[in-house]
Motif scaffolding. Sequence first.
Motif, short mmCIF file in Angstrom:
data_model
loop_
_atom_site.label_atom_id
_atom_site.label_comp_id
_atom_site.label_asym_id
_atom_site.label_seq_id
_atom_site.Cartn_x
_atom_site.Cartn_y
_atom_site.Cartn_z
N ALA B 196 53.71 34.46 29.05
CA ALA B 196 53.79 33.92 30.41
C ALA B 196 54.01 35.08 31.38
CB ALA B 196 54.94 32.93 30.51
N PRO B 197 53.10 35.28 32.35
CA PRO B 197 53.26 36.39 33.30
C PRO B 197 54.58 36.27 34.07
CG PRO B 197 51.09 35.38 33.54
CD PRO B 197 51.87 34.50 32.61
N GLN B 198 55.27 37.38 34.22
CA GLN B 198 56.55 37.36 34.94
C GLN B 198 56.50 38.24 36.18
OE1 GLN B 198 59.70 37.73 32.07
NE2 GLN B 198 58.57 36.16 30.99
N VAL B 199 55.70 39.28 36.15
CA VAL B 199 55.69 40.25 37.26
C VAL B 199 54.49 40.00 38.16
CG1 VAL B 199 55.64 42.71 37.84
CG2 VAL B 199 56.81 41.93 35.76
N LEU B 200 53.34 39.83 37.56
CA LEU B 200 52.11 39.61 38.31
C LEU B 200 51.74 38.13 38.24
CD1 LEU B 200 50.38 42.90 37.28
CD2 LEU B 200 50.98 42.24 39.61
N PRO B 201 50.96 37.65 39.20
CA PRO B 201 50.76 36.19 39.30
C PRO B 201 49.76 35.62 38.31
CG PRO B 201 49.62 37.32 41.09
CD PRO B 201 50.40 38.36 40.36
N HIS B 202 49.01 36.47 37.63
CA HIS B 202 47.95 35.98 36.74
C HIS B 202 48.03 36.70 35.40
CE1 HIS B 202 46.20 33.88 40.15
NE2 HIS B 202 46.17 35.01 40.84
N PRO B 203 47.45 36.09 34.35
CA PRO B 203 47.40 36.77 33.06
C PRO B 203 46.67 38.11 33.22
CG PRO B 203 46.76 34.48 32.81
CD PRO B 203 46.84 34.75 34.28
N TYR B 204 47.17 39.14 32.55
CA TYR B 204 46.66 40.49 32.79
C TYR B 204 45.95 41.05 31.55
CZ TYR B 204 47.02 44.86 35.57
OH TYR B 204 46.77 45.97 36.33
N ALA B 205 46.23 40.51 30.37
CA ALA B 205 45.63 41.06 29.15
C ALA B 205 44.12 40.84 29.16
CB ALA B 205 46.23 40.38 27.92
N PHE B 206 43.35 41.92 29.14
CA PHE B 206 41.88 41.86 29.13
C PHE B 206 41.36 40.99 30.28
CE2 PHE B 206 42.99 42.48 24.52
CZ PHE B 206 42.59 43.81 24.46
N ASN B 207 42.09 40.98 31.38
CA ASN B 207 41.71 40.17 32.52
C ASN B 207 41.80 41.02 33.79
OD1 ASN B 207 40.93 37.66 33.68
ND2 ASN B 207 43.04 37.20 34.24
N LEU B 208 41.23 40.55 34.87
CA LEU B 208 41.39 41.19 36.17
C LEU B 208 41.53 40.10 37.21
CD1 LEU B 208 38.45 40.85 37.79
CD2 LEU B 208 37.78 42.67 36.23
N PHE B 209 42.04 40.47 38.38
CA PHE B 209 42.23 39.47 39.44
C PHE B 209 42.28 40.17 40.79
CE2 PHE B 209 46.15 40.31 37.05
CZ PHE B 209 46.99 40.83 38.03
N SER B 210 41.98 39.39 41.80
CA SER B 210 42.06 39.88 43.17
C SER B 210 43.48 40.38 43.41
CB SER B 210 41.71 38.74 44.13
OG SER B 210 41.59 39.21 45.45
N HIS B 211 43.62 41.45 44.18
CA HIS B 211 44.92 42.10 44.34
C HIS B 211 46.00 41.09 44.74
CE1 HIS B 211 48.08 44.72 45.88
NE2 HIS B 211 47.51 45.69 45.19
N ASN B 212 47.19 41.28 44.16
CA ASN B 212 48.26 40.31 44.30
C ASN B 212 48.96 40.30 45.66
OD1 ASN B 212 48.77 42.78 42.55
ND2 ASN B 212 50.83 42.38 43.29
N ALA B 213 48.54 41.16 46.59
CA ALA B 213 49.13 41.10 47.94
C ALA B 213 48.73 39.78 48.60
CB ALA B 213 48.63 42.28 48.77
N GLY B 214 49.54 39.31 49.48
CA GLY B 214 49.26 38.05 50.17
C GLY B 214 47.97 38.11 50.96
N VAL B 215 47.32 36.95 51.08
CA VAL B 215 46.03 36.88 51.74
C VAL B 215 46.22 36.42 53.19
CG1 VAL B 215 43.75 35.78 51.71
CG2 VAL B 215 44.90 36.34 49.56
N ASP B 216 45.60 37.14 54.09
CA ASP B 216 45.62 36.79 55.51
C ASP B 216 44.74 35.56 55.74
OD1 ASP B 216 45.98 37.19 58.37
OD2 ASP B 216 43.93 37.95 58.38
N ALA B 217 45.35 34.47 56.22
CA ALA B 217 44.61 33.21 56.32
C ALA B 217 43.44 33.31 57.29
CB ALA B 217 45.56 32.09 56.76
N GLU B 218 43.58 34.14 58.30
CA GLU B 218 42.53 34.22 59.32
C GLU B 218 41.28 34.95 58.81
OE1 GLU B 218 41.82 35.98 63.80
OE2 GLU B 218 43.80 36.15 62.90
N THR B 219 41.50 36.09 58.19
CA THR B 219 40.35 36.91 57.78
C THR B 219 39.96 36.72 56.32
OG1 THR B 219 41.78 38.74 57.11
CG2 THR B 219 40.99 38.73 59.41
N GLY B 220 40.87 36.23 55.47
CA GLY B 220 40.59 36.13 54.05
C GLY B 220 40.78 37.45 53.31
N TYR B 221 41.12 38.52 54.04
CA TYR B 221 41.42 39.80 53.39
C TYR B 221 42.87 39.78 52.93
CZ TYR B 221 37.03 42.01 54.71
OH TYR B 221 35.70 42.35 54.79
N ASN B 222 43.16 40.46 51.83
CA ASN B 222 44.54 40.52 51.40
C ASN B 222 45.25 41.73 52.01
OD1 ASN B 222 44.26 42.80 49.58
ND2 ASN B 222 43.25 41.40 48.14
#
Lengths: 349, 349
Positions: B196-222
């Motif tokens: 169960a991931p504890q530090v990062l928001p998504h499973p990390y083993a052999f996986n990738l994900f959009s950067h964990n910084a918060g996403v700006d609702a207006e632009t969709g950029y994190n």
Amino acid sequence: MTQHQSNLDAQSPSRPLNVAIVGATGAVGIELMGCLERRGFPVASLRLLASPRSAGKTLPFRGQDLVVEPLGPNSFDGIDVALFSAGATISRQYAPVAVAAGCVVVDNSSAFRMDEDVPLVVPEVNGALLADQPKVVANPNCVAAIAVMALQPLHAHNKVTRVIGATYQSASGAGAQAMAELEASTAAYLKGEAYAPQVLPHPYAFNLFSHNAGVDAETGYNGEELKAMAEIRKIMSAPDMRLSFTCVRVPVLRAHSMSLVVEFENPVTPGEAEAWLADAPGVRLVNDHAANHYPMPNEASGGDDVLVGRIRADLSDPTGRTLSLFLSGDQLLKGAALNAVQIAEALPR
Amino acid sequence: MTQHQSNLDAQSPSRPLNVAIVGATGAVGIELMGCLERRGFPVASLRLLASPRSAGKTLPFRGQDLVVEPLGPNSFDGIDVALFSAGATISRQYAPVAVAAGCVVVDNSSAFRMDEDVPLVVPEVNGALLADQPKVVANPNCVAAIAVMALQPLHAHNKVTRVIGATYQSASGAGAQAMAELEASTAAYLKGEAYAPQVLPHPYAFNLFSHNAGVDAETGYNGEELKAMAEIRKIMSAPDMRLSFTCVRVPVLRAHSMSLVVEFENPVTPGEAEAWLADAPGVRLVNDHAANHYPMPNEASGGDDVLVGRIRADLSDPTGRTLSLFLSGDQLLKGAALNAVQIAEALPR
């Protein structure tokens, strides 16, 4: 049109088909069997073909163990549809043999993809080409197959003029041995042991590298990039689309991801793109800004859909004609086996 | 200029300095100590500061074990230079305390980076700003620091007008605990165990994900993307540069990579860019087409240089004004600790 009538259209449209898989023991071959079974493809008989080295192995299909046969000149006698996934050399040698035996070939290699008289098909995009009853149908490169699933629904509404892609490609694209190497080298790394790469040219544990296809000395693009770009143009019938891809192998097991920056002829909003993609077959929107939940390989793996998200107006284009998006799709399914079986399903019967 | 004369410029230019590290036990803190030692920084004394939780631990420096002290209001008495790497909240609270004590602050957090009166410095690019004797110097976001190392040498010869970046960011950018989570979750995956991931928001083993910084609702950029874009413009004094980044966390331990598509004001060739980059300090060309040898995290990790390669004319721009390149740089070194120590070295004394 060859002189042979195919076994496929010579018979009643509803009868089950005799199917062969060439390269049955490879990563894609295994998935081809899974797709045929899972999708209820009308299989009358299934012939598994592979190199003499793999002949004699058994593989399960619909509760039976099928024996792998060595590929040879008589392998296609009585076969209606042959699904090839054993590399371009085997396809060049044996696809003509299969066609001569009256078989329709769906070829997962690069051998015929850019041949003018061979359709390169993603059924959701250009499946209509199959109405011409081709004897050989090419199944695209995995990057092209996954990319067009998102690009075509957009292009249909607002012409796509330019795409800049950066890929995050999994081990599976290099075959089952590469997947095993990723796992074995990572296990060794975690134990502090040395590991000499045998399948891929660079260390893979917690590492990434430019795609292992050969690099074109003139352009500096690698073979994977050039294939993806040429095939996207062909599948989408968009010879003028300006494309640039950077293909990178990342330490992920089986789904490919990509960042696409897509320029359109006319201004476009993220909301429009979301609506167009929401209606697209084979596409699933994963675009939750609040939860930071976007396409990921672990959620794309084992699924048929191409996941699309991070849909946003690209901030580098002040004219409002560019969107950014991020995709993940299972390389072995939509990027290979699933698409091949979908082609076989859509063949006229 | 505050009312205090800094301890730094109040003294003889050649004397060794009293240095403090805030956040000494973190991933960057450890690297800061390593950089000070390895580069022969003139350290008269080194004070290690951290949260009360970490106080009392010992860390080795130049063959001695130094005891970590709890950060407090008197922590900066007698200190000349304080290297902060404990997050923006701590920096906002304690940087003023350090400045009031006569200390020069080099801050690795985002707290002051976009303040108009705080220079944001990569010494190879805009180290000249340090001649103004700032009391606080901001150390950039890792993506910005690594990107400008390649962009500035190009921009100096042919103005960069637009950059489209896709990143391949390592665990280290999220700290030592994220690196441990990548290793632990991967080990669990290989054993077939749940994690169960504890530090990062998504499973990390052999996986990738959009950067964990918060996403700006207006632009969709994190947040990571917006930081990188704003900081690149500030460091390069290029407020009009059009930028779009897609920041992705990949299962790599400590070096960040990125694909950059760079548009210039005037036509440019890969050969010109190679020549400009070959002359750039802190950059190492890794651009061997024949060997398919390009920048990789495993070769960037632990090194000071930003590796640059895959330099090619971008095929999506028929005007010949766009190049593609690929970079890898150690996130903990040039992306953090090394750059901070280089700033400290370049402070006027």
